[in-house]
Scaffold this motif. Structure first.
Motif, PDB file in Angstrom:
ATOM      1  N   ALA A   1       7.119   3.805 -11.468  1.00  0.00           N
ATOM      2  CA  ALA A   1       6.941   3.414  -9.861  1.00  0.00           C
ATOM      3  C   ALA A   1       8.078   3.508  -8.909  1.00  0.00           C
ATOM      4  CB  ALA A   1       6.623   2.049  -9.690  1.00  0.00           C
ATOM      5  N   LEU A   2       9.403   3.212  -9.329  1.00  0.00           N
ATOM      6  CA  LEU A   2      10.475   3.591  -8.463  1.00  0.00           C
ATOM      7  C   LEU A   2      10.717   5.170  -8.397  1.00  0.00           C
ATOM      8  CD1 LEU A   2      12.975   0.964 -10.141  1.00  0.00           C
ATOM      9  CD2 LEU A   2      12.179   0.962  -8.028  1.00  0.00           C
ATOM     10  N   GLY A   3      10.656   6.063  -9.490  1.00  0.00           N
ATOM     11  CA  GLY A   3      10.608   7.424  -9.376  1.00  0.00           C
ATOM     12  C   GLY A   3       9.630   7.872  -8.598  1.00  0.00           C
ATOM     13  N   LYS A   4       8.249   7.487  -8.543  1.00  0.00           N
ATOM     14  CA  LYS A   4       7.410   8.077  -7.875  1.00  0.00           C
ATOM     15  C   LYS A   4       7.583   7.699  -6.281  1.00  0.00           C
ATOM     16  CE  LYS A   4       3.644   7.685 -11.203  1.00  0.00           C
ATOM     17  NZ  LYS A   4       3.176   9.280 -11.332  1.00  0.00           N
ATOM     18  N   HIS A   5       7.979   6.249  -6.263  1.00  0.00           N
ATOM     19  CA  HIS A   5       8.472   5.943  -4.651  1.00  0.00           C
ATOM     20  C   HIS A   5       9.324   6.643  -4.248  1.00  0.00           C
ATOM     21  CE1 HIS A   5       8.305   2.747  -1.372  1.00  0.00           C
ATOM     22  NE2 HIS A   5       9.839   2.816  -1.838  1.00  0.00           N
ATOM     23  N   ARG A   6      10.648   6.983  -4.875  1.00  0.00           N
ATOM     24  CA  ARG A   6      11.472   7.939  -4.314  1.00  0.00           C
ATOM     25  C   ARG A   6      10.831   9.162  -3.785  1.00  0.00           C
ATOM     26  NH1 ARG A   6      14.701   5.467  -8.222  1.00  0.00           N
ATOM     27  NH2 ARG A   6      14.111   7.309  -9.749  1.00  0.00           N
ATOM     28  N   ASN A   7      10.167   9.889  -4.888  1.00  0.00           N
ATOM     29  CA  ASN A   7       9.400  11.227  -4.187  1.00  0.00           C
ATOM     30  C   ASN A   7       8.652  11.051  -3.178  1.00  0.00           C
ATOM     31  OD1 ASN A   7      10.701  12.329  -6.674  1.00  0.00           O
ATOM     32  ND2 ASN A   7       9.006  12.030  -8.037  1.00  0.00           N
ATOM     33  N   TYR A   8       8.024  10.007  -3.266  1.00  0.00           N
ATOM     34  CA  TYR A   8       7.257   9.788  -1.842  1.00  0.00           C
ATOM     35  C   TYR A   8       8.103   9.900  -0.706  1.00  0.00           C
ATOM     36  CZ  TYR A   8       2.587   8.693  -4.339  1.00  0.00           C
ATOM     37  OH  TYR A   8       1.371   8.808  -4.932  1.00  0.00           O
ATOM     38  N   LYS A   9       9.256   9.100  -0.729  1.00  0.00           N
ATOM     39  CA  LYS A   9      10.105   8.982   0.494  1.00  0.00           C
ATOM     40  C   LYS A   9      10.620  10.347   0.759  1.00  0.00           C
ATOM     41  CE  LYS A   9      12.478   5.356  -0.715  1.00  0.00           C
ATOM     42  NZ  LYS A   9      13.234   4.226  -0.659  1.00  0.00           N
TER      43      LYS A   9
ATOM     44  N   ALA B   1       7.846  -0.170  -4.265  1.00  0.00           N
ATOM     45  CA  ALA B   1       7.648   0.388  -5.634  1.00  0.00           C
ATOM     46  C   ALA B   1       6.437  -0.043  -6.314  1.00  0.00           C
ATOM     47  CB  ALA B   1       8.527   0.910  -6.417  1.00  0.00           C
ATOM     48  N   MET B   2       6.535  -1.213  -6.698  1.00  0.00           N
ATOM     49  CA  MET B   2       5.543  -1.729  -7.662  1.00  0.00           C
ATOM     50  C   MET B   2       5.166  -3.324  -7.297  1.00  0.00           C
ATOM     51  SD  MET B   2       5.145  -1.601 -11.874  1.00  0.00           S
ATOM     52  CE  MET B   2       5.893  -3.341 -11.969  1.00  0.00           C
ATOM     53  N   ILE B   3       6.420  -4.096  -6.923  1.00  0.00           N
ATOM     54  CA  ILE B   3       6.259  -5.486  -6.608  1.00  0.00           C
ATOM     55  C   ILE B   3       6.239  -5.769  -5.198  1.00  0.00           C
ATOM     56  CG2 ILE B   3       7.302  -7.619  -7.185  1.00  0.00           C
ATOM     57  CD1 ILE B   3       8.827  -6.131  -9.738  1.00  0.00           C
ATOM     58  N   PRO B   4       5.237  -6.468  -4.697  1.00  0.00           N
ATOM     59  CA  PRO B   4       5.218  -6.481  -3.290  1.00  0.00           C
ATOM     60  C   PRO B   4       6.447  -7.429  -2.702  1.00  0.00           C
ATOM     61  CG  PRO B   4       3.192  -6.735  -3.952  1.00  0.00           C
ATOM     62  CD  PRO B   4       4.220  -6.602  -5.251  1.00  0.00           C
ATOM     63  N   PHE B   5       7.027  -6.859  -1.551  1.00  0.00           N
ATOM     64  CA  PHE B   5       8.144  -7.462  -0.805  1.00  0.00           C
ATOM     65  C   PHE B   5       9.620  -7.358  -1.493  1.00  0.00           C
ATOM     66  CE2 PHE B   5       4.254  -9.560   0.307  1.00  0.00           C
ATOM     67  CZ  PHE B   5       4.108  -9.310   1.426  1.00  0.00           C
ATOM     68  N   ILE B   6       9.606  -7.089  -2.967  1.00  0.00           N
ATOM     69  CA  ILE B   6      10.726  -6.999  -3.795  1.00  0.00           C
ATOM     70  C   ILE B   6      11.242  -5.782  -4.283  1.00  0.00           C
ATOM     71  CG2 ILE B   6      11.773  -8.171  -5.839  1.00  0.00           C
ATOM     72  CD1 ILE B   6       9.673 -10.365  -5.590  1.00  0.00           C
ATOM     73  N   MET B   7      10.401  -5.079  -5.001  1.00  0.00           N
ATOM     74  CA  MET B   7      10.869  -3.764  -5.600  1.00  0.00           C
ATOM     75  C   MET B   7       9.712  -2.596  -5.673  1.00  0.00           C
ATOM     76  SD  MET B   7      13.167  -3.179  -9.340  1.00  0.00           S
ATOM     77  CE  MET B   7      14.137  -4.588  -8.705  1.00  0.00           C
TER      78      MET B   7
END
Length: 304
Positions: A278-286, A298-304
């Motif tokens: 999720a962190l990898g996909k999140h970085r790619n989206y940004k 990325a995966m955990i609301p409000f946290i990470m």
């Protein structure tokens, strides 16, 4: 126009190919294959430099500003490849059989020496239905829902992934179906865990369907994920990968319902792995979308 194809590690020129501005990276691969017949397109990777990302097949030579006559593309052999769908079906089909082997072997004395012929209890039956049901769902999603942005992966991933899923399934099933298995002390715990499991499964399915509808069939189009009116998909406002959020939640519910060490460990290890994805996909989206929602995690609301 001529470009050199050089080995990614040694920098040694392998061959020179003639290209036009209208040629794509896939066309370059086809010319490369004529010289190196053991290769095929999905096995070949080209980069403008060793630090750059791999060039995708649809990129046109004329669209690469830094690529001129005499320029170099760095080649990497990705090794034998296998289709994503094939890997998914293999890794998701195995757990069904692995789990059922122990479920139906309860009275087999060489697997369970302590067996006294007692029938499965309610929790054991629920655990089997939930576990097998999850992987039947995943196989059907692979066939009818998932649209893969990449066609293949290294064949070694098949063995790694199958070892993980099949191994955990065997351990989870062995101990849940053991004659000495002890159910949770209260029915409340069982049904709270079951409710969490079903909530996570429905959310996971809903977000997989949403992702499918965001990408037209046969295309590799990427868009910013957004809610679609389905209540489960409202989580897209908070995280980039709600499918992972819901799947982890379902396995947490399963662990609460069954109360075994390996069910809990599976939820923990799987959650850690999905968080990394999720962190990898999140970085790619940004990186890809300048207007990507800044407060989304990325995966955990409000946290990470």
């Amino acid at each position: 126009m001529k470009i050199e194809l050089a080995h990614g590690k040694t920098g040694k020129t392998l061959l020179t190919v003639d290209v036009t501005k209208e040629d794509s990276i896939l066309d370059v691969k086809k010319k490369h294959i004529k010289e190196k017949t053991h290769l095929y397109p999905s096995r070949i990777c080209y980069k403008l430099s060793l630090k750059d990302k791999a060039l995708t097949d649809d990129v046109k030579i004329g669209d690469i500003e830094t690529l001129t006559d005499g320029s170099v593309l760095y080649f990497k052999d990705l090794g034998p490849q296998i289709g994503w769908a094939t890997v998914f079906i293999a890794e998701y089909t195995g757990p069904i059989f692995a789990y059922l082997i122990f479920y139906f072997s309860r009275n087999c004395s060489w697997i369970y020496p302590d067996s006294e012929g007692a029938p499965h209890n309610t929790v054991q039956n629920l655990a089997c239905a939930c576990y097998v049901g999850h992987y039947i769902k995943r196989v059907l999603e692979t066939i009818f829902i998932h649209r893969f942005s990449k066609g293949t992966m290294p064949i070694g991933n098949l063995f790694k992934n199958c070892t993980y899923y099949w191994g955990f399934s065997s351990l989870i099933s062995y101990f849940i179906n053991h004659p000495l298995y002890t159910v949770p002390s209260t029915e409340t715990q069982v049904y709270v865990g079951l409710s969490i499991y079903f909530f996570g499964e429905l959310g996971n399915l809903s977000t997989h369907l949403a992702f499918k509808n965001m990408r037209p069939a046969g295309s590799k189009v990427r868009v910013i994920p957004k809610p679609n009116g389905n209540p489960f998909c409202a989580l897209f406002d908070l995280v980039s990968c709600p499918n992972y959020t819901y799947e982890v939640l379902s396995w947490v519910g399963y662990a609460v319902m069954t109360q075994t060490f390996f069910s809990g460990l599976f939820a923990l290890v799987g959650g850690a792995q999905m968080l990394q994805w999720a962190l990898g996909k999140h970085r790619n989206y940004k990186k890809e979308f300048k207007d990507y929602p800044k407060n989304r995690k990325a995966m955990i609301p409000f946290i990470m």
